[in-house]
Design an enzyme around this catalytic site. Sequence first.
Site, PDB file in Angstrom:
ATOM      1  N   HIS A 252     -15.699   1.184   7.595  1.00  0.00           N
ATOM      2  CA  HIS A 252     -15.434  -0.113   6.977  1.00  0.00           C
ATOM      3  C   HIS A 252     -16.677  -0.994   6.996  1.00  0.00           C
ATOM      4  CE1 HIS A 252     -11.020   0.341   6.769  1.00  0.00           C
ATOM      5  NE2 HIS A 252     -11.197   1.088   7.844  1.00  0.00           N
TER       6      HIS A 252
ATOM      7  N   GLU B 248     -10.516   0.103  -1.316  1.00  0.00           N
ATOM      8  CA  GLU B 248     -10.429   1.276  -0.450  1.00  0.00           C
ATOM      9  C   GLU B 248     -11.193   2.458  -1.038  1.00  0.00           C
ATOM     10  OE1 GLU B 248      -7.050   2.444   1.810  1.00  0.00           O
ATOM     11  OE2 GLU B 248      -5.889   0.695   1.165  1.00  0.00           O
ATOM     12  N   ARG B 249     -11.940   3.103  -0.170  1.00  0.00           N
ATOM     13  CA  ARG B 249     -12.656   4.316  -0.541  1.00  0.00           C
ATOM     14  C   ARG B 249     -11.654   5.361  -1.033  1.00  0.00           C
ATOM     15  NH1 ARG B 249     -14.958   8.106   4.208  1.00  0.00           N
ATOM     16  NH2 ARG B 249     -12.776   7.799   4.715  1.00  0.00           N
TER      17      ARG B 249
ATOM     18  N   CYS C 201      -4.451  -2.778   3.666  1.00  0.00           N
ATOM     19  CA  CYS C 201      -5.151  -1.699   4.355  1.00  0.00           C
ATOM     20  C   CYS C 201      -5.091  -1.990   5.848  1.00  0.00           C
ATOM     21  CB  CYS C 201      -6.601  -1.606   3.889  1.00  0.00           C
ATOM     22  SG  CYS C 201      -7.583  -0.359   4.760  1.00  0.00           S
TER      23      CYS C 201
ATOM     24  N   GLY D  11      -8.349  -1.513   7.619  1.00  0.00           N
ATOM     25  CA  GLY D  11      -9.213  -2.595   7.159  1.00  0.00           C
ATOM     26  C   GLY D  11      -8.886  -3.911   7.840  1.00  0.00           C
TER      27      GLY D  11
ATOM     28  N   ASN E 278       0.893  -1.166   0.000  1.00  0.00           N
ATOM     29  CA  ASN E 278       0.000   0.000   0.000  1.00  0.00           C
ATOM     30  C   ASN E 278       0.930   1.214   0.000  1.00  0.00           C
ATOM     31  OD1 ASN E 278      -2.555   1.189   2.362  1.00  0.00           O
ATOM     32  ND2 ASN E 278      -2.275   1.652   0.205  1.00  0.00           N
TER      33      ASN E 278
ATOM     34  N   ASN F  57     -14.968   1.845   2.979  1.00  0.00           N
ATOM     35  CA  ASN F  57     -13.953   0.864   2.618  1.00  0.00           C
ATOM     36  C   ASN F  57     -14.587  -0.524   2.734  1.00  0.00           C
ATOM     37  OD1 ASN F  57     -11.394   2.651   2.577  1.00  0.00           O
ATOM     38  ND2 ASN F  57     -12.323   3.139   4.542  1.00  0.00           N
TER      39      ASN F  57
ATOM     40  N   CYS G 195      -5.223   6.016   8.129  1.00  0.00           N
ATOM     41  CA  CYS G 195      -4.687   4.936   7.294  1.00  0.00           C
ATOM     42  C   CYS G 195      -3.620   4.211   8.095  1.00  0.00           C
ATOM     43  CB  CYS G 195      -4.117   5.497   5.994  1.00  0.00           C
ATOM     44  SG  CYS G 195      -3.340   4.230   4.972  1.00  0.00           S
TER      45      CYS G 195
END
Length: 276
Positions: free
Chosen positions: A163, A212-213, A221, A224, A11, A194, A71
């Site tokens: 989420h 992911e949004r 994530c 997440g 990521n 998400n 994040c």
Amino acid sequence: MEFTKMHGLGNDFVVVYGEQALPGNASELAIELCNRFFGIGADGLVYILPSDNADFKMRIINSDGSEAEQCGNAIRCVAKYVYDNRLTDKTELTIETLGAGVQPVKLTTEGGKAALVTVDMGAPILNGLDVPTTIDANPVIGHTVSVDGRDFAFTAVSMGNPHCVIYVDDAANFDLATWGPKLEKHPLFPRKINVEFATVNSRGQVDMRVWERGAGPTLACGTGACATLVASVLNGKTDRKATISLAGGDLFIEWDETSNRIYMTGPAAAVYSGTV
């Protein structure tokens, strides 16, 4: 502008240090720089800024120009950046985020550089209206969302960002491109969401893939992974400690029963630095 390309389990982010505040054109810069064909290429643009409340402040602009509240992979990258570049000599520090407040971070070092980062991600938010969803329930477990004639049962969790965790038979091969964007923008989720697709293999290990949004499919994530563990505990599928396996690698997540806080441990890496 000087930058460092970094990633947490794939990521990836363009990380910038030295600004005193978020630039007014940060959204436009993120869209330009994160483009993988005409820019540097990344899932997001991350600014490390001064903070009045913590050692550092983090602001994250997604590749579509929207701002993310939090994040988990980016915060590990920020922690590694400030330690490896001698901006701090602390192995326990605090980082201020937009959506989750001030978060404590602990570094495990090797050869004078950060190797693993453990982040206190705070307590999960489970009230449906606060995640937010349009569902007035606390918690939201097994609620149905219908998209293009297909019903998905989801559990809603916020880790400072929203989420929706859905259990499928084979997360590693699930069709993210078809269902991810439709679920992200579903009317049940007023600020978009998400979407995590998870397959539980044991009480200590879960495969997960994420849409992911604001960024689309990513290799990992962190928030997440935290949301996936919380949902799995709520659904009776895992213990309170588990390895969440993502396309880019593994994160170890713990939901402490006494404090109700989530702890995430994983690596971060610097790829290269440059000027644009």
